[in-house]
Motif scaffolding. Sequence first.
Motif, PDB file in Angstrom:
ATOM      1  N   THR A  53      -5.316  -6.603   4.530  1.00  0.00           N
ATOM      2  CA  THR A  53      -4.263  -5.898   5.239  1.00  0.00           C
ATOM      3  C   THR A  53      -3.003  -5.888   4.384  1.00  0.00           C
ATOM      4  OG1 THR A  53      -5.140  -6.623   7.364  1.00  0.00           O
ATOM      5  CG2 THR A  53      -2.855  -5.883   7.335  1.00  0.00           C
TER       6      THR A  53
ATOM      7  N   GLU B 174     -10.459   5.071  -7.512  1.00  0.00           N
ATOM      8  CA  GLU B 174     -11.315   4.338  -6.566  1.00  0.00           C
ATOM      9  C   GLU B 174     -11.868   3.053  -7.183  1.00  0.00           C
ATOM     10  OE1 GLU B 174     -12.833   8.099  -3.842  1.00  0.00           O
ATOM     11  OE2 GLU B 174     -14.188   7.255  -5.342  1.00  0.00           O
TER      12      GLU B 174
ATOM     13  N   LYS C  82      -7.732   0.460   7.948  1.00  0.00           N
ATOM     14  CA  LYS C  82      -9.040   0.252   7.318  1.00  0.00           C
ATOM     15  C   LYS C  82      -8.962  -0.598   6.048  1.00  0.00           C
ATOM     16  CE  LYS C  82     -10.767   4.823   8.795  1.00  0.00           C
ATOM     17  NZ  LYS C  82     -11.145   6.162   8.289  1.00  0.00           N
ATOM     18  N   LEU C  83      -7.764  -0.805   5.530  1.00  0.00           N
ATOM     19  CA  LEU C  83      -7.621  -1.512   4.255  1.00  0.00           C
ATOM     20  C   LEU C  83      -7.947  -3.001   4.404  1.00  0.00           C
ATOM     21  CD1 LEU C  83      -4.297   0.071   2.901  1.00  0.00           C
ATOM     22  CD2 LEU C  83      -6.641   0.612   2.202  1.00  0.00           C
ATOM     23  N   ASN C  84      -8.570  -3.535   3.377  1.00  0.00           N
ATOM     24  CA  ASN C  84      -8.886  -4.965   3.328  1.00  0.00           C
ATOM     25  C   ASN C  84      -8.632  -5.450   1.897  1.00  0.00           C
ATOM     26  OD1 ASN C  84      -9.797  -7.514   3.837  1.00  0.00           O
ATOM     27  ND2 ASN C  84     -11.979  -6.976   3.751  1.00  0.00           N
TER      28      ASN C  84
ATOM     29  N   CYS D 281       0.841  -1.196   0.000  1.00  0.00           N
ATOM     30  CA  CYS D 281       0.000   0.000   0.000  1.00  0.00           C
ATOM     31  C   CYS D 281       0.876   1.246   0.000  1.00  0.00           C
ATOM     32  CB  CYS D 281      -0.969   0.003   1.176  1.00  0.00           C
ATOM     33  SG  CYS D 281      -0.382   0.819   2.659  1.00  0.00           S
TER      34      CYS D 281
ATOM     35  N   ALA E  91      -8.677   3.825   1.580  1.00  0.00           N
ATOM     36  CA  ALA E  91      -9.329   4.440   2.738  1.00  0.00           C
ATOM     37  C   ALA E  91      -8.834   5.867   2.886  1.00  0.00           C
ATOM     38  CB  ALA E  91      -9.024   3.651   4.012  1.00  0.00           C
TER      39      ALA E  91
ATOM     40  N   ILE F 171      -7.681  -2.080  -5.365  1.00  0.00           N
ATOM     41  CA  ILE F 171      -8.088  -3.276  -4.610  1.00  0.00           C
ATOM     42  C   ILE F 171      -8.761  -2.836  -3.318  1.00  0.00           C
ATOM     43  CG2 ILE F 171      -7.214  -5.258  -3.300  1.00  0.00           C
ATOM     44  CD1 ILE F 171      -5.027  -5.532  -5.438  1.00  0.00           C
ATOM     45  N   SER F 172      -8.177  -1.815  -2.685  1.00  0.00           N
ATOM     46  CA  SER F 172      -8.737  -1.256  -1.448  1.00  0.00           C
ATOM     47  C   SER F 172      -8.177   0.142  -1.250  1.00  0.00           C
ATOM     48  CB  SER F 172      -8.363  -2.143  -0.262  1.00  0.00           C
ATOM     49  OG  SER F 172      -8.910  -1.642   0.936  1.00  0.00           O
TER      50      SER F 172
END
Length: 204
Positions: free
Chosen positions: A101, A62, A97-99, A13, A69, A66-67
């Motif tokens: 992780t 967005e 908050k990412l999913n 990330c 926040a 993948i994820s």
Amino acid sequence: MLKLRFSEFHFECGTDEAGRGCLAGPVTAAAIILPDDFELNLLNDSKQLSEKTREKLKPIIEEKAISFAVTHLEPKIIDTINILNASIKAMQECIMKLNPTPLYIIVDGNRFKPINNIPYSTIVKGDSKYMSIAAASVLAKTYRDEYMDKIHEEFPMYNWKQNKGYPTKEHREAIRKYGTTKYHRMTFRLLPEQLRLDLKIIDK
């Protein structure tokens, strides 16, 4: 040209913040995990992009992520723990908050604090080097601008719709004339000649 990955981890990330140097409003952070096939030609450090381009990129980022926040940290928190700690805390909250992780974190700048034992690297000017940090910078900037546009309606005399809370001459003149609001950062030097804060606070 921006690179997709810094590490060998698939779920890497990128994170960045916006509004660190402002006199009013939150510091806003974003974190994002991008897929391996991510491409977006216009993407760059948000400071190098026009507002129109950032708004165009936001929904694309967005949709393809993948994820992702976004977190706003209010002036009271900034005043309590200082802007550097607030910036790091906002980025950490986004990452949590990412999913899924993330397995690795890349951070714009040179300061960060570990979170959940996830390995990380700080990268100076990372938003002009890596896609995920650039994408996070676009999200942080656009979400923060939307926030400032909203609170502009509450206190239009500061023209936050235009200056977004940054220390422009116009913003400082409005502080001198009208005093401060609940959105101002009271530990910041709001006026150039300010030695101590003797400003009135206006509230609704």
